[in-house]
Design a protein around this motif. Structure first.
Motif, PDB file in Angstrom:
ATOM      1  N   LYS A  69      43.278  29.900   6.397  1.00  0.00           N
ATOM      2  CA  LYS A  69      43.175  30.998   7.361  1.00  0.00           C
ATOM      3  C   LYS A  69      44.065  30.735   8.583  1.00  0.00           C
ATOM      4  CE  LYS A  69      38.571  32.459   5.924  1.00  0.00           C
ATOM      5  NZ  LYS A  69      38.820  33.719   5.321  1.00  0.00           N
ATOM      6  N   THR A  72      47.532  31.601   7.525  1.00  0.00           N
ATOM      7  CA  THR A  72      47.687  33.057   7.510  1.00  0.00           C
ATOM      8  C   THR A  72      47.878  33.583   8.929  1.00  0.00           C
ATOM      9  OG1 THR A  72      46.347  33.244   5.510  1.00  0.00           O
ATOM     10  CG2 THR A  72      46.575  35.231   6.859  1.00  0.00           C
ATOM     11  N   LEU A  73      47.100  33.062   9.862  1.00  0.00           N
ATOM     12  CA  LEU A  73      47.237  33.459  11.265  1.00  0.00           C
ATOM     13  C   LEU A  73      48.635  33.116  11.779  1.00  0.00           C
ATOM     14  CD1 LEU A  73      46.198  34.462  14.006  1.00  0.00           C
ATOM     15  CD2 LEU A  73      45.181  32.188  14.346  1.00  0.00           C
ATOM     16  N   THR A  76      51.192  35.481  10.336  1.00  0.00           N
ATOM     17  CA  THR A  76      51.056  36.807  10.938  1.00  0.00           C
ATOM     18  C   THR A  76      51.645  36.815  12.344  1.00  0.00           C
ATOM     19  OG1 THR A  76      49.036  37.149   9.655  1.00  0.00           O
ATOM     20  CG2 THR A  76      49.407  38.639  11.494  1.00  0.00           C
ATOM     21  N   PRO A 125      46.998  45.226  14.418  1.00  0.00           N
ATOM     22  CA  PRO A 125      45.754  45.122  13.650  1.00  0.00           C
ATOM     23  C   PRO A 125      45.737  43.941  12.674  1.00  0.00           C
ATOM     24  CG  PRO A 125      46.465  47.403  13.766  1.00  0.00           C
ATOM     25  CD  PRO A 125      47.572  46.568  14.348  1.00  0.00           C
ATOM     26  N   GLN A 126      46.880  43.639  12.046  1.00  0.00           N
ATOM     27  CA  GLN A 126      46.920  42.487  11.140  1.00  0.00           C
ATOM     28  C   GLN A 126      46.702  41.190  11.913  1.00  0.00           C
ATOM     29  OE1 GLN A 126      49.461  44.800  11.206  1.00  0.00           O
ATOM     30  NE2 GLN A 126      49.627  45.623   9.147  1.00  0.00           N
ATOM     31  N   ILE A 128      45.044  40.855  14.768  1.00  0.00           N
ATOM     32  CA  ILE A 128      43.631  40.816  15.171  1.00  0.00           C
ATOM     33  C   ILE A 128      42.761  40.367  13.997  1.00  0.00           C
ATOM     34  CG2 ILE A 128      41.664  42.269  15.827  1.00  0.00           C
ATOM     35  CD1 ILE A 128      43.703  43.886  17.545  1.00  0.00           C
ATOM     36  N   ASN A 129      43.015  40.919  12.818  1.00  0.00           N
ATOM     37  CA  ASN A 129      42.232  40.535  11.641  1.00  0.00           C
ATOM     38  C   ASN A 129      42.444  39.073  11.276  1.00  0.00           C
ATOM     39  OD1 ASN A 129      40.956  43.006  11.278  1.00  0.00           O
ATOM     40  ND2 ASN A 129      42.621  43.800  10.023  1.00  0.00           N
ATOM     41  N   ALA A 130      43.682  38.591  11.331  1.00  0.00           N
ATOM     42  CA  ALA A 130      43.961  37.195  11.000  1.00  0.00           C
ATOM     43  C   ALA A 130      43.277  36.264  11.999  1.00  0.00           C
ATOM     44  CB  ALA A 130      45.462  36.943  10.968  1.00  0.00           C
ATOM     45  N   GLY A 132      40.633  37.003  13.856  1.00  0.00           N
ATOM     46  CA  GLY A 132      39.194  37.123  13.624  1.00  0.00           C
ATOM     47  C   GLY A 132      38.745  36.348  12.396  1.00  0.00           C
ATOM     48  N   ASP A 133      39.511  36.438  11.307  1.00  0.00           N
ATOM     49  CA  ASP A 133      39.153  35.710  10.085  1.00  0.00           C
ATOM     50  C   ASP A 133      39.166  34.204  10.319  1.00  0.00           C
ATOM     51  OD1 ASP A 133      38.921  38.124   8.765  1.00  0.00           O
ATOM     52  OD2 ASP A 133      40.849  37.953   7.708  1.00  0.00           O
ATOM     53  N   ASP A 136      36.251  33.304  12.904  1.00  0.00           N
ATOM     54  CA  ASP A 136      34.938  33.467  12.277  1.00  0.00           C
ATOM     55  C   ASP A 136      34.674  32.426  11.196  1.00  0.00           C
ATOM     56  OD1 ASP A 136      34.549  35.603  13.974  1.00  0.00           O
ATOM     57  OD2 ASP A 136      34.901  37.134  12.437  1.00  0.00           O
TER      58      ASP A 136
END
Length: 167
Positions: A69, A72-73, A76, A125-126, A128-130, A132-133, A136
């Motif tokens: 993750k 991925t962040l 991104t 948005p991508q 923010i999702n990365a 957040g994932d 979290d």
């Protein structure tokens, strides 16, 4: 206070802010004999990023899923940085194009602003999702480490951009 003193102080303050901003811009983008981030080769930037990610993973004691993750962040964030970077030559070339004539090219500046805003809206948005994932996926004690790190240093680069103390 007399009007001329107020105007003089305002002029000096404005000139100081302008010169400070330009010198910060020059420092961030490299000076002769002192390359900035944009002057390094892609291989050097990739090696630096890999080292940074390994350091984060080590400090937070990330497991394999959390490292994935984090990767991925990072990917991104890199994609967003490239989308925001603009034309070849980067922000410095863009600024130079705005001031290359006798007057500031306001129309071109507005176009650049719209391009950057569109890139941010598209990739935001991508990102923010990365983020957040990744966040979290952290255990509560790891999340606290992240919060403590940001609180201790005033953000990733400290207060006013200087590096904070290393721990």
């Amino acid at each position: 206070m007399k009007v001329w003193i107020q105007r003089t102080l305002a002029g000096v303050l404005g000139a100081s802010v302008l010169l400070g901003g330009l010198s910060a811009f020059a420092a961030a983008n490299g000076e002769p004999g002192r390359p900035g981030w944009g002057q390094h080769s892609p291989e050097e930037r990739a090696a630096h990023q890999a080292k940074m990610l390994e350091r984060i993973a080590s400090r937070l004691q990330l497991d394999a899923a959390q490292k994935a993750k984090l990767d991925t962040l990072a990917a991104t964030m890199k994609a967003q940085r490239e989308a925001m970077g603009g034309a070849a030559g980067g922000p410095r070339a863009e600024l130079q194009s705005l001031i290359s004539g006798n007057s500031f090219d306001r129309n071109r500046a507005q176009v650049l602003l719209q391009q950057k805003t569109q890139a941010l809206q598209t990739s935001g948005p991508q990102l923010i999702n990365a983020m957040g994932d990744f966040y979290d996926s952290l255990r509560p004690e790891q999340q606290q480490q992240v919060r403590d790190f940001l609180n201790r240093r005033g953000g990733p680069r400290g207060h006013h951009g200087e590096r904070g103390p290393r721990s």
